[in-house]
Design an enzyme around this catalytic site. Structure first.
Site, mmCIF file in Angstrom:
data_model
loop_
_atom_site.group_PDB
_atom_site.id
_atom_site.type_symbol
_atom_site.label_atom_id
_atom_site.label_comp_id
_atom_site.label_asym_id
_atom_site.label_seq_id
_atom_site.Cartn_x
_atom_site.Cartn_y
_atom_site.Cartn_z
ATOM 1 N N GLY A 193 25.564 -21.618 -18.290
ATOM 2 C CA GLY A 193 24.152 -21.408 -17.957
ATOM 3 C C GLY A 193 23.268 -22.520 -18.488
ATOM 4 N N GLY B 124 26.413 -15.582 -16.110
ATOM 5 C CA GLY B 124 27.718 -16.007 -16.612
ATOM 6 C C GLY B 124 27.592 -16.427 -18.060
ATOM 7 C CB SER B 125 29.798 -18.469 -20.186
ATOM 8 O OG SER B 125 29.692 -19.756 -19.632
ATOM 9 C CD GLU C 282 20.220 -11.609 -17.625
ATOM 10 O OE1 GLU C 282 20.293 -11.478 -18.853
ATOM 11 O OE2 GLU C 282 19.151 -11.658 -16.986
ATOM 12 C CE LYS D 121 31.705 -20.767 -7.881
ATOM 13 N NZ LYS D 121 32.519 -19.550 -8.018
ATOM 14 C CD GLU E 95 29.165 -12.524 -23.878
ATOM 15 O OE1 GLU E 95 29.076 -13.670 -23.387
ATOM 16 O OE2 GLU E 95 28.594 -11.528 -23.406
ATOM 17 C CB CYS F 35 26.517 -9.641 -20.294
ATOM 18 S SG CYS F 35 25.564 -8.923 -19.013
HETATM 19 C C1 UN1 Z 1 26.635 -7.243 -17.010
HETATM 20 O O1 UN1 Z 1 27.501 -6.864 -17.754
HETATM 21 O O2 UN1 Z 1 26.567 -8.429 -16.683
HETATM 22 O O3 UN1 Z 1 23.785 -1.798 -17.809
HETATM 23 C C2 UN1 Z 1 25.644 -6.344 -16.408
HETATM 24 C C3 UN1 Z 1 24.888 -2.198 -17.533
HETATM 25 C C4 UN1 Z 1 25.209 -2.603 -16.113
HETATM 26 C C5 UN1 Z 1 25.017 -4.040 -15.918
HETATM 27 C C6 UN1 Z 1 25.848 -4.900 -16.754
HETATM 28 N N1 UN1 Z 1 24.398 -1.864 -15.203
HETATM 29 O O4 UN1 Z 1 25.756 -2.320 -18.353
#
Ligand code: UN1
Length: 501
Positions: free
Chosen positions: A239, A234-235, A256, A181, A391, A290
């Site tokens: 999660g 995601g958030s 994650e 998805k 965040e 993230c």
């Molecule tokens: C993300 O923002 O969910 O190292 C992952 C990094 C990228 C991955 C980011 N390769 O910022």
């Protein structure tokens, strides 16, 4: 920003059991370019029955896919990687139009998917277990990785190809089948990725894609008894809600989630380097990573100088359509996202933080057509403020002062997240102490907080994750479980676990 109707937008379909299909209900939803408001395409808005059909196809395909030798599964993945290389530019352009990130970063996103696919395909000829001596004579003992079944893959919009690849590729290599998805904001890139993988030769049902809302498609995947594992990025709120449901069902889940990443700048840092790295870390991908640097913890001795440099650089960043070579920072992904970023900026102001630059929507000229937010730097941020703890997921970075390394590390660790961190120093002792004491899954020295490489484990501590890692061979751990095998060739009953004395 209002969606702009162009010529009839192209219609895309879901891929279920080797067929391109509409949602059974016939419903669709648009994919919109956040730089211009243009409708790029219509994708199916799937209902529960579409997801159920995809899970049934994946469950049926699993019976034969798990039997395909891993090196053969890998050959298909190598072919997919080669197709991604050939189509990299097209895919990157589509990604920039759909998500807004500037073209060089979109190319980097596709490249990450290519790297991940080559790297994990290499594991097809390893997929190591191990052999070990048995306690008994004439008895062999070894263990192998076994696939789990159907994997439900739920991905975000900020890395619409890299992150799906981190999940789908190891899932397939291990012998699982997948229902994917993609994010609601970036379904077109997801569909193209699934198409390329399928064209590389995956049998029908092995990789299915279902577009639609998280509340419908995500939920059915999480709840479906035939889905063995969920991998979600995601958030944190979504999660944790998924984790709760999976716990109730006894289902494996890899999460994650959020980050509130910080960089420490010590007095002996190379400030040219730190400025370059922090601007890129805070405002690259419009801050929507993230791993983005959202807190700069600066030593008192260099606070003024670093602040001046950062503000000058942030003011000079050029906002615009990510397809234009002159653009440094693209739009944020949507109006809703922009509003949420702005709400945080208002919260920060109320908390007493001072906006040094940015702090509002950008609407000069062509920017008025899209969702643009001015790169924002907050000064006078005190640990514990909401803008220091939560965040924001946008182009907003805090400046926080610290008097020494211990205080800086304490501030860095004083959040509920633990994804990425960095320290700028020329002193090896300072660097090594920081590496030891920083409680995040990823630590950089003299580099921003972004730029993880696919062959190392990616993930975070505390509320960022639930102990799993993506990338590296550790990615295989999410999508396989161990089977221990004992073969007794003594020809008689050898009783284990009885008192040997
Ligand atoms: C993300 O923002 O969910 O190292 C992952 C990094 C990228 C991955 C980011 N390769 O910022």
């Amino acid at each position: 920003m209002r969606p702009v109707a162009t010529v009839a937008p192209e219609k895309y379909r879901n891929y279920i059991n080797g067929q391109w299909v509409d949602a059974r209900s016939g419903e669709t939803m648009p994919s919109i370019n956040p730089a211009t408001g243009e409708v790029l395409g219509l994708v199916p808005k799937a209902g529960p029955e579409d997801v159920t059909a995809a899970v049934a196809a994946a469950a049926a395909a699993y019976k034969t896919w798990r039997k395909v030798p891993a090196p053969r599964r890998a050959e298909i993945l190598y072919r997919a990687a080669e197709a991604l290389v050939r189509q990299k530019e097209d895919l990157a352009q589509l990604m920039t139009r759909e998500l807004g990130k500037v073209l060089p970063e979109a190319r980097g996103d596709v490249q990450e998917a290519i790297d991940m696919t080559y790297f994990i395909a290499g594991e097809g000829r390893r997929l190591h277990g191990y052999t070990t001596p048995s306690e008994m004579p004439n008895k062999a003992a070894y263990c192998v990785r076994a696939p789990l079944g159907v994997a439900g893959v739920i991905t975000p919009w900020n890395f619409p190809m890299a992150i799906p690849s981190w999940k789908i590729i190891p899932a397939l290599l291990c012998g699982n089948t997948v229902v994917f998805k993609p994010a609601t904001y970036t379904p077109l890139v997801g569909i193209r990725f699934a198409e390329i993988l399928n064209e590389a030769g995956l049998p029908p049902g092995v990789l299915n894609i279902v577009t639609g809302s998280g509340a419908v498609v995500g939920d059915v995947l999480v709840e479906h008894p035939d889905v063995a594992v969920i991998s979600f990025t995601g958030s944190t709120s979504t999660g944790l809600a998924i984790a709760e449901k999976c716990a109730r069902l006894g289902k494996r889940v890899s999460l994650e989630m959020g980050g509130k990443n910080a960089a420490i700048v010590m007095p002996d840092a190379d400030l040219d380097l730190a400025t370059d790295a922090l601007i890129w870390s805070a405002f690259g991908t419009t801050g929507q990573r993230c791993t983005a640097c959202s807190r700069i913890i600066v030593h008192t001795a260099v606070r003024r100088e670093l602040t001046d440099r950062l503000v000058a650089r942030a003011k000079a960043l050029r906002l615009g359509d990510g397809l234009l070579p002159s653009t440094d920072v693209g739009p944020v992904v949507s109006e809703a996202q922009l509003e949420s970023i702005h709400e945080y900026v208002e919260i920060g102001r109320r908390e007493g933080a001072r906006v040094l630059t940015g702090g509002g929507r950008a609407r000069d000229g062509d920017l008025a057509r899209g969702s643009f937010y001015a790169p924002t730097i907050f000064d006078n941020v005190i640990p514990g403020m909401r803008v220091e703890q939560e965040e924001i997921f946008g182009p907003v970075v805090d400046l926080i002062e610290a008097r020494d390394l211990d205080e800086a590390v304490r501030i860095l660790n004083g959040v509920q997240y633990g994804l990425s961190a960095s320290i700028f120093t020329r002193d090896v002792n300072t660097a090594l102490r920081a590496i030891d004491d920083i409680a995040t899954g990823i630590v950089y020295v003299n580099h921003g907080t972004i730029g993880a490489e696919v062959h190392l484990p990616f993930g975070g501590t505390k509320q960022t994750g639930n102990g799993h890692r993506e990338g590296g061979i550790q990615a295989l751990d999410v999508f396989s479980e161990w089977k221990a095998v004992y073969i007794d060739y003594s020809g008689r009953l050898q009783r284990a676990q009885i008192d040997k004395d």
